[in-house]
Motif scaffolding. Structure first.
Motif, PDB file in Angstrom:
ATOM      1  N   HIS A 213       0.851  -1.194   0.000  1.00  0.00           N
ATOM      2  CA  HIS A 213       0.000   0.000   0.000  1.00  0.00           C
ATOM      3  C   HIS A 213       0.882   1.238   0.000  1.00  0.00           C
ATOM      4  O   HIS A 213       1.737   1.409   0.867  1.00  0.00           O
ATOM      5  N   ASP A 214       0.656   2.078  -0.980  1.00  0.00           N
ATOM      6  CA  ASP A 214       1.495   3.255  -1.202  1.00  0.00           C
ATOM      7  C   ASP A 214       1.182   4.361  -0.210  1.00  0.00           C
ATOM      8  O   ASP A 214       0.031   4.776  -0.072  1.00  0.00           O
ATOM      9  N   GLY A 215       2.200   4.834   0.468  1.00  0.00           N
ATOM     10  CA  GLY A 215       2.040   6.011   1.316  1.00  0.00           C
ATOM     11  C   GLY A 215       1.972   7.255   0.455  1.00  0.00           C
ATOM     12  O   GLY A 215       2.764   7.418  -0.479  1.00  0.00           O
ATOM     13  N   PRO A 216       1.020   8.149   0.722  1.00  0.00           N
ATOM     14  CA  PRO A 216       0.787   9.267  -0.210  1.00  0.00           C
ATOM     15  C   PRO A 216       1.758  10.426  -0.013  1.00  0.00           C
ATOM     16  O   PRO A 216       1.809  11.026   1.061  1.00  0.00           O
ATOM     17  N   PRO A 217       2.542  10.771  -1.044  1.00  0.00           N
ATOM     18  CA  PRO A 217       3.325  12.013  -0.973  1.00  0.00           C
ATOM     19  C   PRO A 217       2.394  13.206  -1.143  1.00  0.00           C
ATOM     20  O   PRO A 217       1.278  13.070  -1.655  1.00  0.00           O
ATOM     21  N   TYR A 218       2.850  14.370  -0.711  1.00  0.00           N
ATOM     22  CA  TYR A 218       2.059  15.579  -0.935  1.00  0.00           C
ATOM     23  C   TYR A 218       2.154  16.003  -2.389  1.00  0.00           C
ATOM     24  O   TYR A 218       3.218  15.909  -3.009  1.00  0.00           O
ATOM     25  N   ALA A 219       1.054  16.461  -2.921  1.00  0.00           N
ATOM     26  CA  ALA A 219       1.005  16.902  -4.314  1.00  0.00           C
ATOM     27  C   ALA A 219       1.438  18.358  -4.376  1.00  0.00           C
ATOM     28  O   ALA A 219       0.631  19.258  -4.595  1.00  0.00           O
ATOM     29  N   ASN A 220       2.722  18.598  -4.157  1.00  0.00           N
ATOM     30  CA  ASN A 220       3.220  19.976  -4.256  1.00  0.00           C
ATOM     31  C   ASN A 220       4.700  19.978  -4.618  1.00  0.00           C
ATOM     32  O   ASN A 220       5.555  19.744  -3.786  1.00  0.00           O
ATOM     33  N   GLY A 221       4.990  20.228  -5.883  1.00  0.00           N
ATOM     34  CA  GLY A 221       6.367  20.350  -6.332  1.00  0.00           C
ATOM     35  C   GLY A 221       6.885  19.111  -7.023  1.00  0.00           C
ATOM     36  O   GLY A 221       6.324  18.019  -6.903  1.00  0.00           O
ATOM     37  N   ASP A 222       7.975  19.295  -7.762  1.00  0.00           N
ATOM     38  CA  ASP A 222       8.615  18.178  -8.442  1.00  0.00           C
ATOM     39  C   ASP A 222       9.152  17.186  -7.419  1.00  0.00           C
ATOM     40  O   ASP A 222       9.429  17.533  -6.265  1.00  0.00           O
TER      41      ASP A 222
ATOM     42  N   HIS B 277      -4.759  17.202   0.732  1.00  0.00           N
ATOM     43  CA  HIS B 277      -5.323  18.193   1.644  1.00  0.00           C
ATOM     44  C   HIS B 277      -4.230  18.825   2.508  1.00  0.00           C
ATOM     45  O   HIS B 277      -3.083  18.414   2.472  1.00  0.00           O
ATOM     46  N   GLY B 278      -4.660  19.791   3.297  1.00  0.00           N
ATOM     47  CA  GLY B 278      -3.839  20.245   4.397  1.00  0.00           C
ATOM     48  C   GLY B 278      -2.907  21.398   4.104  1.00  0.00           C
ATOM     49  O   GLY B 278      -2.893  21.992   3.027  1.00  0.00           O
ATOM     50  N   LEU B 279      -2.106  21.675   5.122  1.00  0.00           N
ATOM     51  CA  LEU B 279      -1.283  22.871   5.147  1.00  0.00           C
ATOM     52  C   LEU B 279      -0.259  22.965   4.031  1.00  0.00           C
ATOM     53  O   LEU B 279      -0.035  24.054   3.506  1.00  0.00           O
ATOM     54  N   PRO B 280       0.423  21.894   3.621  1.00  0.00           N
ATOM     55  CA  PRO B 280       1.439  22.063   2.576  1.00  0.00           C
ATOM     56  C   PRO B 280       0.874  22.697   1.311  1.00  0.00           C
ATOM     57  O   PRO B 280       1.512  23.559   0.704  1.00  0.00           O
ATOM     58  N   ILE B 281      -0.324  22.267   0.910  1.00  0.00           N
ATOM     59  CA  ILE B 281      -0.932  22.809  -0.306  1.00  0.00           C
ATOM     60  C   ILE B 281      -1.555  24.168  -0.018  1.00  0.00           C
ATOM     61  O   ILE B 281      -1.398  25.131  -0.782  1.00  0.00           O
TER      62      ILE B 281
ATOM     63  N   HIS C 262      10.255  23.891  15.341  1.00  0.00           N
ATOM     64  CA  HIS C 262       9.902  24.810  14.264  1.00  0.00           C
ATOM     65  C   HIS C 262       8.964  24.090  13.296  1.00  0.00           C
ATOM     66  O   HIS C 262       9.048  22.877  13.130  1.00  0.00           O
ATOM     67  N   SER C 263       8.110  24.858  12.636  1.00  0.00           N
ATOM     68  CA  SER C 263       7.301  24.285  11.559  1.00  0.00           C
ATOM     69  C   SER C 263       8.214  23.971  10.384  1.00  0.00           C
ATOM     70  O   SER C 263       9.014  24.811   9.966  1.00  0.00           O
ATOM     71  N   TRP C 264       8.089  22.762   9.847  1.00  0.00           N
ATOM     72  CA  TRP C 264       8.994  22.405   8.743  1.00  0.00           C
ATOM     73  C   TRP C 264       8.580  23.048   7.430  1.00  0.00           C
ATOM     74  O   TRP C 264       9.298  22.970   6.450  1.00  0.00           O
ATOM     75  N   ARG C 265       7.409  23.726   7.417  1.00  0.00           N
ATOM     76  CA  ARG C 265       7.028  24.436   6.202  1.00  0.00           C
ATOM     77  C   ARG C 265       7.457  25.895   6.252  1.00  0.00           C
ATOM     78  O   ARG C 265       8.189  26.369   5.403  1.00  0.00           O
ATOM     79  N   SER C 266       6.973  26.621   7.269  1.00  0.00           N
ATOM     80  CA  SER C 266       7.299  28.045   7.349  1.00  0.00           C
ATOM     81  C   SER C 266       8.663  28.292   7.960  1.00  0.00           C
ATOM     82  O   SER C 266       9.203  29.386   7.848  1.00  0.00           O
ATOM     83  N   LYS C 267       9.228  27.265   8.612  1.00  0.00           N
ATOM     84  CA  LYS C 267      10.520  27.344   9.309  1.00  0.00           C
ATOM     85  C   LYS C 267      10.466  28.279  10.514  1.00  0.00           C
ATOM     86  O   LYS C 267      11.501  28.596  11.111  1.00  0.00           O
TER      87      LYS C 267
END
Length: 975
Positions: free
Chosen positions: A58-67, A102-106, A432-437
């Motif tokens: 079962h494939d773990g889902p990567p986030y759909a954002n970026g190459d 879904h969620g914060l990354p997108i 720290h947030s790993w998105r906004s740092k």
């Protein structure tokens, strides 16, 4: 050969093939990929394997954002190798790729676009904002899908799973409602990690730790009551903190009942004489911070410092202090009680800890036990709320200037005479947030939780609704559940009971499931076990817009959420028809139905933590496609997913099904640069998988993945990829030789095993042993061992040994020669075995090799199953004998080398050797050592031969009477 000697090259049976030595993978692979897509390899393979034992990765889902990055490439290639190997072993091994949408990354990326246009996303209608998030995710799903396919990853790319598909969103909300129905859901106010920049709660998996420098302060709280130690009245209790911004929400002080405290008078402080209470063991370090380093005994004096009394921690029961800013009145005028805390130590600070239940888990639990609740003074942006008496409307609390020793907090404390020491030099690790740092804070907010240590409600009847009587012990702010309407139909099929763990808490069930799961490597079990043992309740709510909403109705009067199966059924149906967007545009009265008045209920607006989304994928992917109750055979992700997807999937499934959603979990490390550093654009050390594919081809990248010890962190760079390319080239040349040597081979040439020379039987024995070892490596998911076994066999057993010895037979024996036919028979077996063994790793090259021999439009090497090898008689003695021969052969080769360097012989064919033992007949040893003559002697020795060279096979033989004429064998073949 003399100038007049005849040229016999046209009579030699040299290998012949169009298979190129130069791979040209970057240009060739896209065409192979296009052909696979054209003939529908994946779908046809499903048809071929229908009814076979199924293997589900079962494939773990990567986030759909970026190459995609190198971590993505490593992960997907490893999954593909495993899926292909299971298919090769005859199993039905489907692979459904998926994405977390879904969620914060997108949402964060869409917000960035708004900020670039100087717009505020809060001013945009929620349906418009969500539509933009959906479009953003769709764009990157398409991009990443093409990039993953280019890696050679075979799967159901036409129908992947997306968490934002309507069916998926309906199942996700349905899974949430299962927790609600069984009483495994509550709303409470607890401190959670909160990002003031992103204005939302964060999960542990969304946080990274970085070293920072903070302001540390020592603050004095005046003691006003001390029933067990009256001498403390008028003295000041000292606390130490590295988060000065929490002082405005202090509500108590904690002490250690077994700690010894000293009451010490400092006569020459700036504010005048002060009597302070500090832990005995920390007096010296405290004194150093305020400029009075001292170690004292009771009654002693050291200059202007005097120890007045020793106070045991237990005597501090009933002590009350007042806040340094008590003059502000209201909240600040309330007494600050001393509370016993087991977490208080003398490792650092003063031995007294200031308690802010809004901003610390220990603080919250201890204060809650004594009736002190959070006050929610800090808002989502990290500002003190406008009506707060001290610093109202100011912040942000994560701003260094605001919390610095010369900032407003410290300045006000200094003015109040309460700041004893302050310095901006405390180094420590901080989340720290790993998105906004940006730094995060612990902040109490109303959130939805799944409890780890509460017993679920029992089922009522078979297929009936769960009991709604769920009062949580000790949870004063937790909602009880409203009983379902007696005539309401079941909203969802009931979750299975917990089996052996029926009635167990979620933590107990999860720990039991961990023990029943196969962890690869085995040490990973300890990692996830320790995380589950110590984790707090699961915070499943987020204060965002893009995601699956927590679709509950809360009674405005009681705070209880509605638990009616009929309402739940309507919610799920609405999501299935219109997706999660339906909640934001719903006719909520219609969803509630005639039995409830919307005026009495508040629809919740928080969205689900995306880890709940991805944790539910087993329900809307594995079970939805393969049947209720079906579990994945394997989950495979990086080691960070012990606190992420592995754990959220475990908790979700244990909470709703009483078991793990997987039978086995494989953990791999991270891809680092060639110096072992994390890749980052700032360091300029990023190795782009798309660039590697564009220059060298996907099979080189796949070769690298398989060659690594991926259970640990792995390195990649130019040199590492060069090593993979060298290994690939050698294996490719093995296939090229096989194709050439088998030119024109037909089945009637085959020789039975019993008729074969010993050398051929020995090589088949090696192949059989390799076959067993490769299967074991594939079953253990150890493809670094798998690849090493395969390449070592090709290089050492075949190219450097078997092929080398038998090239004379292949080139010069007559086509009807039994030895030559036996050799080609074994080569044919080797071809069919090796091309299959290599196919899971080198998926493009194996296809190219197969098509080079069996060119068909609709055929594929990936349709094949594990090779069936011929049964061998008991050849252990043959194997042992040939192992000794190989050792002796190596000694002979080493002994010839000095003569070659001295140019006394140009090749081994010109050498005569003596050896101390003759494990084979002399003629067999001569061909095995590829020399002119072998005889027995006291030791390995080499001399140039006097024999003349055959003009066709170039062997030096006694029957050749004139240099360049033919030996007996070649004369017969030419004739």
């Amino acid at each position: 050969m003399t100038d007049t000697a005849k040229d016999y090259r046209d009579t030699v049976f040299l290998p012949k093939t169009d298979f190129p030595m130069k791979a040209g993978l970057a240009a060739k692979e896209p065409g192979i990929l296009e052909r696979w897509q054209r003939i529908g390899v994946y779908d046809r393979l499903r048809e071929m394997r229908h009814g076979a034992t199924r293997f589900i990765l079962h494939d773990g889902p990567p986030y759909a954002n970026g190459d995609i990055h190198m971590g993505h490439a490593m992960n997907k290639v490893l999954k593909d190798i495993i899926v292909r190997s299971q298919s090769l072993m005859g199993k039905d091994a489907p692979y459904v790729p998926g994405w977390d949408c879904h969620g914060l990354p997108i949402e964060w990326k869409v917000e960035e676009a708004y900020r670039a246009k100087k717009l505020n996303k809060d001013d945009v209608p929620v349906d418009q904002f969500r539509a933009e998030c959906r479009a953003y995710a769709e764009k990157w799903v398409a991009v990443q899908r093409a990039e993953f396919e280019r890696l050679g990853v075979m799967g159901d790319w036409d129908d992947p799973y997306l968490t934002m598909k309507f069916d998926a969103e309906a199942v996700i909300v349905g899974e949430l409602l299962k927790f609600a129905e069984s009483g495994q859901l509550y709303r409470g106010a607890k401190p959670v990690m909160w990002s003031p920049v992103e204005k939302t709660a964060l999960a542990e998996a969304e946080v990274e730790y970085e070293d920072i420098v903070s302001t540390q302060i020592d603050v004095a709280f005046e003691i006003v009551e001390a029933p067990n130690a009256p001498e403390l009245v008028g003295a000041h209790a000292v606390i130490w903190t590295t988060t000065p911004w929490t002082i405005p929400v202090n509500q108590a002080l904690a002490y250690g009942p077994e700690i010894e405290y000293l009451l010490v008078r400092f006569d020459d402080m700036a504010e005048g004489p002060r009597t302070l209470l500090v832990a005995h063991d920390l007096l010296d370090s405290f004194g150093a911070r305020i400029g009075h380093p001292v170690v004292l005994k009771i009654g002693d004096a050291a200059g202007s410092v005097t120890a007045l009394a020793s106070i045991k921690g237990s005597q501090l029961e009933g002590v009350v202090a007042r806040h340094p800013m008590h003059a502000l009145g209201g909240f600040f005028a309330k007494p600050r009680p001393f509370l016993p805390g087991e977490f208080v130590t003398t490792d650092a600070g003063t031995g007294l800890v200031h308690m802010a239940p809004d901003h610390g888990e220990d603080d919250f639990e201890l204060c809650k036990a004594y009736g002190l609740d959070p006050v929610f003074a800090v808002d989502g942006a990290g500002m003190y709320r406008q009506d707060w008496a001290w610093l109202g409307g100011q912040g942000s609390v994560i701003n260094k200037k605001f919390t610095a020793s010369d900032g407003p907090i410290c300045s006000d404390l200094r003015a109040a005479g309460a700041l004893l020491a302050a310095s901006d030099d405390f180094k420590h690790s901080y989340p720290h947030s790993w998105r906004s740092k940006a730094k995060v804070i612990f902040r109490a907010t109303p959130q939805w939780f799944i409890p780890m240590d509460k017993n679920p409600s029992p089922l009522v009847g078979e297929g009936g609704a769960r009991s709604a009587a769920a009062e949580w012990e000790g949870e004063g702010d937790v909602s009880s559940l409203t009983p379902p309407h007696p005539s309401a139909p079941a909203a969802l099929p009931p979750s299975p009971t917990r089996g052996e763990g029926n009635g167990a808490t979620l933590r107990e069930t999860a720990l039991d499931a961990i023990e029943r799961t196969r962890w690869v490597p085995a040490r990973a079990e300890n990692r996830i076990r320790s995380m589950v043992e110590g984790r707090p309740d699961w915070v499943i709510s987020r204060q965002r817009a893009w995601g699956v909403p927590i679709a509950l109705y809360v009674d405005r009067a009681t705070g209880q959420y509605l638990n009616d199966p009929a309402v739940n059924a309507r919610i799920v149906a609405a999501f299935r028809e219109g997706g999660a967007d339906a909640w934001f545009t719903a006719d909520h009265q219609a969803l509630l139905g005639p039995d409830y008045d919307l005026a009495n209920y508040e629809p919740q607006r928080d969205i689900l933590d995306v880890w709940f989304d991805s944790g539910s994928t087993h329900a809307f992917v594995v079970e939805a496609r393969y049947g209720e109750g079906v579990r994945a055979d394997l989950y495979l992700e990086g080691s960070d997913q012990h606190r992420g997807w592995f754990q959220s999937s475990l908790l979700e499934s244990c909470g709703t099904r009483g078991r793990a959603p997987y039978d086995a979990v494989l953990t791999h490390g991270f891809a680092l640069d060639d110096k072992g550093r994390k890749m980052s654009k700032s360091l300029g050390n990023v190795v782009d998988p798309l660039k590697v594919i564009g220059e060298s081809g996907a099979d080189i990248l796949r070769m690298w993945v398989a060659s690594t010890d991926y259970f640990e962190d792995v390195r990649i760079g130019k040199e590492v990829l060069g090593t993979a390319s060298d290994a690939y080239r050698k294996l490719r040349n093995t296939f090229r030789y096989l194709l050439g040597a088998l030119d024109g081979y037909e089945a009637h040439e085959a020789v039975g095993v019993a008729e074969m020379p010993e050398l051929e039987r020995y090589v088949l024995h090696l192949l059989g042993r390799l076959d067993v070892e490769l299967k074991a490596a594939a079953d253990a998911f150890e493809f670094n061992r798998y690849q090493r076994l395969l390449t070592d066999f090709a290089n050492e057993d075949l190219s450097a040994f078997f092929f080398d010895i038998r090239k004379d037979v292949l080139y010069c024996d007559a086509p009807e020669s039994v030895t030559r036919r036996a050799y080609r028979t074994v080569l044919n077996l080797l071809f069919h075995a090796l091309v299959r063994y290599a196919a899971p790793i080198l998926c493009f090259t194996a296809e190219e090799v197969w098509q080079a021999r069996y060119p068909t439009e609709d055929g594929s090497v990936h349709f094949l199953t594990w090779p069936e090898l011929p049964a061998l008689p008991g050849d252990d003695a043959v194997s042992t004998n040939w192992q000794e021969v190989r050792i002796l052969r190596q000694q002979v080769t080493e002994a010839i080398e000095p003569l070659r360097r001295e140019k006394r012989v140009r090749s081994s064919l010109e050498a005569e050797v003596t050896v101390p033992d003759l494990p084979l007949p002399v003629d067999k040893l001569t061909e095995t050592f590829i020399v002119a003559k072998v005889s027995r002697g006291d030791a390995v020795a080499v001399t140039p031969t006097d024999y003349l060279k055959c003009g066709r096979c170039w062997r030096h033989l006694p029957e050749v009477k004139e240099d360049g004429t033919l030996c007996d064998r070649c004369a017969g073949v030419v004739a």
